[in-house]
Write an enzyme that holds these catalytic residues in place. Structure first.
Site, PDB file in Angstrom:
ATOM      1  N   VAL B 709      20.971 -65.666 -99.672  1.00 12.68           N
ATOM      2  CA  VAL B 709      20.977 -66.409 -98.407  1.00 12.68           C
ATOM      3  C   VAL B 709      21.177 -67.910 -98.552  1.00 12.68           C
ATOM      4  O   VAL B 709      21.257 -68.619 -97.551  1.00 12.68           O
ATOM      5  CB  VAL B 709      19.650 -66.197 -97.632  1.00 12.68           C
ATOM      6  CG1 VAL B 709      19.506 -64.750 -97.208  1.00 12.68           C
ATOM      7  CG2 VAL B 709      18.456 -66.663 -98.436  1.00 12.68           C
ATOM      8  N   GLY B 710      21.281 -68.448 -99.754  1.00 12.86           N
ATOM      9  CA  GLY B 710      21.172 -69.895 -99.919  1.00 12.86           C
ATOM     10  C   GLY B 710      22.321 -70.724 -99.411  1.00 12.86           C
ATOM     11  O   GLY B 710      22.124 -71.862 -98.967  1.00 12.86           O
ATOM     12  N   GLU B 711      23.533 -70.220 -99.505  1.00 15.69           N
ATOM     13  CA  GLU B 711      24.691 -71.073 -99.239  1.00 15.69           C
ATOM     14  C   GLU B 711      25.283 -70.924 -97.846  1.00 15.69           C
ATOM     15  O   GLU B 711      25.689 -71.904 -97.221  1.00 15.69           O
ATOM     16  CB  GLU B 711      25.781 -70.782-100.289  1.00 15.69           C
ATOM     17  CG  GLU B 711      25.392 -71.274-101.665  1.00 15.69           C
ATOM     18  CD  GLU B 711      26.242 -70.674-102.754  1.00 15.69           C
ATOM     19  OE1 GLU B 711      26.160 -69.444-102.957  1.00 15.69           O
ATOM     20  OE2 GLU B 711      26.997 -71.408-103.401  1.00 15.69           O
TER      21      GLU B 711
END
Lengths: 162, 751
Positions: B709-711
């Site tokens: 989910v980070g980017e």
């Protein structure tokens, strides 16, 4: 030539030698080994080195070490007794309001400064009180909620947990 | 003996294991460690953006009392034959070496030229002034047009554009030309009833991590080296440092400190090889830390871009053809994320004819580094803003336009993969039912919608788990925890073993204490490293079952593992807890542990939908985000607080890029705003709460359905905010940032 300074840091009588141009942040981190205050900018823009000088919120990078003579300094290491937590710290934990965490010591000190003078701030007040503390990870949302929650807990009697 | 059933913890929101250290200041970041005998390093940086280095004389500096070592490129290898593989990209050591320390030329203002080690920070900085460097200044190349002009000064005489049909005979500042396509765009545009073409630009923005780069290196007389640093990948630091200095990687033990933000910017090396080389020269531990100004001048921002997008559609809004020319500034060395941008620019849409032509262009500015979904936010800015313009042109609701054209499972992408198990439609549905989408707007207010896409990454990770007395679990993993990943590892380990979350103790281990792991990047840690942790736990479970089987005199296959307890399948009343089994270690086959090593070839496509409301002051051009909703498919949210945190933080980075953040250079290539006062990142009082909706379409290749989910959170915000602002102001500004002077000029031009 080094300057001899006698002061109080986190309630303890403290003395040190520093160069005339050394900042309080340099002294804290490199001389006293108190690395909880962070250097993010060294220009007073990021708030990661927020400390209370005689109860007033300042950036340690903008204060000279020599200026600490006869003063009372409170850093992140002193906001709660060893092993304890200030309600702001407790609520930041409960809300998982940190990601990388480097801004958090400054946020804790700035939020404590706010709640020391205003026990019932609204969201806007909290946002402006923390406007000098940059956080790049969280978008501030959970931090603001945690500080509001800490204020509410303190109004209901929560104190620094020993 | 009966045991309480394990209540699954994945999906819950416990406090992170390292939380107390982070709120009390005990957590140690890159600059927080010191060693006995330690000295300080400092870097001399170029005052020119482009110049030939004629000579460097370090003798006066070395003669100063307290100066222990001086380093220039003469101390480094000049030529490198091999590249180093590095996760999502490969590294050109020739370039990396010259970025760490300039050799023939300086290529940007702030480029490192020499380094010193001295007994104090003050002496180190004084010594820099005593280093004599003779430069022959060269004309500077500061933007895409100047760089691509036929008569442009060439930064790298040996660089010939790759990817052209014929090998060029003349060196160029265009490092490469990449074409990604499917279908036939010419045929597609011929079919279209409406064709729109627009050009969008984004300024270069810095990752803006609050912690400047810092490290501490200590080289022993036997060649063993300890390196402590803030990095997104300590194994990469080991590989790069060893390769640049000609050392055996196994002789370098890198410990990742806590990391004060990275966002892609801490995936390379700047100071680390210098500190190691200085420590080898002077025999003392060497500490180095950048100032904020150095971070701005000499570490990677994201690319400045110019993207021309053309879309062809039917009057009903069906997209037929999409074409883009994507020009990305790389900074001083090749390697912009133009290719990644091309992989993402049209992937959200089902138009059968797509083409993206991506140019990687060098200029006399700091070499760009990865910045959260590298290349994708700029690409989404172009496509999503144009689709909003198209929606207005056709009189179609922007959300309906997306729904009509959203990709579905089975759609081939331009980069080869076929989309499967995607959650784009689910995100669009969530946007439609969200009260934000239908909330009324006031005067001078506008709303923008945008879709974001990132392909995510898998790759290599290792983990070990060790059972401790009392049945507690130690988890060693090799990825710096940049946003709560220790908590995610502990949650997945707890559910895999069936033990309480509080019994799991995750540790980010150094390069000598856990197997190789690719960087914390590519949104891959909870996905791939989490997978390695699960594998390690599964191996441990097999050993626990085997041990119980020995005790009971049965086959291991007859033992079940349930809720942290071994159960005799033939006699379910007979069971042993993990603590009881741990206590038998000394009398049986010894300590119990498990290993997990994975190389995940697949990665989960990730989509987001953002809605932004912006209010503009028509008198000043100042704007304010009033409301923001970030919707994203997480696959499965292992720890929803940290997933929400990623969505919120990405949104705000995008808001900053959209409204204020930009590198500003003077005519000589000197950055004019290298501090947080003038490089204006969002502060708490600029913002509203950031609403989030986590959509969960599980990714089948991960045991818990994790997608990463980070980017993705930073892909859509620029377009959503820019579209909202233009709607509020009645303007069509296609340049980012939409800073107040630019907005005011557009309002006045309109009037």
């Amino acid at each position: 030539m080094a300057i001899h300074v006698q002061t109080r840091v986190n309630g303890q009588a403290t003395e040190f030698l520093c160069e005339a141009d050394a900042s309080a942040l340099d002294v804290l981190r490199d001389t006293l080994g108190l690395t909880g205050s962070k250097e993010g900018c060294n220009s007073g823009d990021c708030g990661a080195c927020s400390v209370l000088l005689d109860g007033t919120l300042v950036c340690a990078c903008l204060v000279l070490g020599a200026e600490l003579e006869g003063r009372e300094l409170l850093t992140i290491e002193g906001v709660a007794p060893p092993g304890g937590l200030h309600p702001v710290q407790q609520k930041l934990l409960e809300h998982n309001a940190m990601q990388c965490g480097i801004c958090i010591p400054g946020i804790v000190v700035a939020a404590k400064a706010l709640l020391d003078r205003d026990p019932d701030p609204d969201e806007t007040t909290v946002r402006f009180a923390l406007a000098g503390n940059l956080c790049r990870c969280t978008g501030y949302d959970k931090i603001i909620r945690a500080v509001l929650d800490a204020a509410a807990a303190m109004r209901e009697g929560a104190g620094v947990r020993a | 003996m009966t045991h309480a059933p394990h209540i699954p913890v994945v999906g819950s929101r416990p406090q992170r294991p390292d939380g107390a250290d982070k709120v009390t200041g005990r957590a140690r970041y890159g600059a927080d460690l010191s060693l006995p005998g330690m000295v300080w390093g400092a870097v001399l940086r170029s005052p020119h953006a482009h110049a030939r280095i004629l000579s460097i004389d370090t003798s006066a500096a070395l003669a100063l009392p307290g100066v222990l070592a001086v380093l220039t490129s003469a101390d480094m290898a000049a030529n490198f034959s091999a590249d180093v593989a590095a996760g999502e990209s490969h590294i050109d050591l020739q370039d990396m070496s010259r970025n760490v320390l300039a050799r023939e030329k300086v290529l940007y203002h702030g480029h490192a030229v020499a380094a010193v080690a001295a007994t104090s920070q003050r002496l180190a900085k004084e010594a820099l002034k005593a280093i004599q460097v003779e430069y022959a200044p060269l004309p500077v190349v500061l933007d895409l047009d100047a760089a691509m002009h036929p008569d442009a000064p060439v930064l790298h005489p040996g660089m010939f554009t790759r990817g052209l049909p014929e090998t060029p005979s003349v060196a160029s500042n265009i490092a490469s030309r990449l074409v990604m396509q499917k279908g036939n765009v010419d045929e597609g545009f011929a079919e279209a009833e409406v064709v729109m073409e627009r050009t969008y630009t984004c300024a270069s923005a810095h990752q803006g991590y609050i912690e400047p780069h810092a490290c501490l290196a200590s080289a022993g007389a036997d060649g063993q080296i300890d390196l402590w640093c803030c990095t997104q990948g300590h194994f990469a630091v080991r590989s790069y440092t060893a390769a640049l200095l000609g050392l055996d990687p196994a002789s370098i033990r890198v410990t990742a400190s806590e990391i004060g933000g990275g966002f892609g910017g801490k995936t390379t090396v700047y100071l680390e090889p210098l500190a190691v080389a200085l420590s080898r020269k002077c025999g003392r531990p060497v500490k180095m830390q950048m100032s904020r100004e150095e971070v701005f001048r000499a570490t990677g921002p994201g690319s400045a871009t110019r993207i021309t997008v053309k879309v062809g559609a039917r009057r009903d809004g069906t997209l037929i053809a999409m074409d883009a020319l994507m020009e990305y500034e790389a900074g001083a060395f090749k390697g912009s994320p133009a290719g990644a941008g091309a992989m993402t620019i049209f992937t959200s849409y089902s138009a059968p004819h797509q083409r993206a032509v991506a140019l990687d262009v060098v200029v006399n500015k700091p070499k760009v580094a990865a910045y959260r979904a590298p290349g994708a936010p700029q690409a989404a800015h172009a496509t999503e803003c144009l689709l909003n313009e198209l929606a207005a042109e056709l009189g179609i609701d922007p959300l309906d336009l997306r729904c009509r054209n959203a990709v579905t499972n089975g759609t081939p992408t331009v980069y080869g993969a076929t989309l499967r198990n995607i959650g784009l439609q689910e995100c669009l549905d969530a946007a439609r039912v969200h009260p934000h989408w239908s909330a009324p707007l006031g005067p001078n207010q506008g709303r923008g919608l945008a879709v974001g896409f990132w392909f995510n990454h898998g790759a290599q990770s290792s983990a070990s788990v060790h059972l401790v007395e009392g049945g507690k679990l130690l988890v060693q993993e090799g990825n710096p925890d940049i946003g709560g990943s220790r908590a995610s590892m502990a949650l997945m380990a707890a559910d895999t073993l069936g033990i309480p979350y509080a019994d799991v103790h995750p540790v980010v281990a150094d390069t000598a204490s856990v197997g190789y792991s690719d960087m914390t990047g590519g949104s891959r840690v909870t996905y791939a490293t989490g997978y390695a942790v699960i594998e390690a736990c599964r191996e441990l479970v097999e050993r626990l079952k085997s041990r119980a089987a020995t005790v009971w005199g049965v086959e291991p296959s007859q033992v079940e593992w349930r809720d942290g307890v071994a159960i005799d399948g033939r006699d379910p009343s007979r069971s042993m807890s993990i603590a009881e089994l741990a206590a038998l270690s000394g009398r049986m086959d010894g300590p119990l542990s498990g290993q997990g090593s994975v190389n995940l070839k697949s990665a989960a496509p990730s989509f987001a939908v953002n809605i932004a409301d912006v209010e503009v002051d028509p008198e000043t051009g100042a704007s304010r985000v009033l409301r923001f909703t970030a919707i994203q498919d997480a696959g499965r949210a292992i720890h929803p607080d940290f997933v929400e945190g990623q969505l919120q933080g990405g949104a705000v980075q995008g808001i900053g890029w959209a409204l204020n953040e930009e590198y500003r250079f003077d005519a000589n290539g000197v950055m004019e705003n290298p501090g947080f006062l003038d490089y204006r990142m969002p502060v708490a009082s600029d913002l509203p709460m950031i609403d989030t909706v986590i959509v969960e379409v599980p990714w089948p290749d991960h045991p818990f359905g994790v997608r990463g989910v980070g980017e993705t959170p930073i892909c859509a915000p620029i377009a959503a905010v820019a579209s909202a602002l233009n709607a509020a102001a009645g303007t069509t500004i296609r340049e980012v940032p939409l800073s107040p002077p630019r907005v005011l000029a557009a309002i006045m031009a309109k009037d």
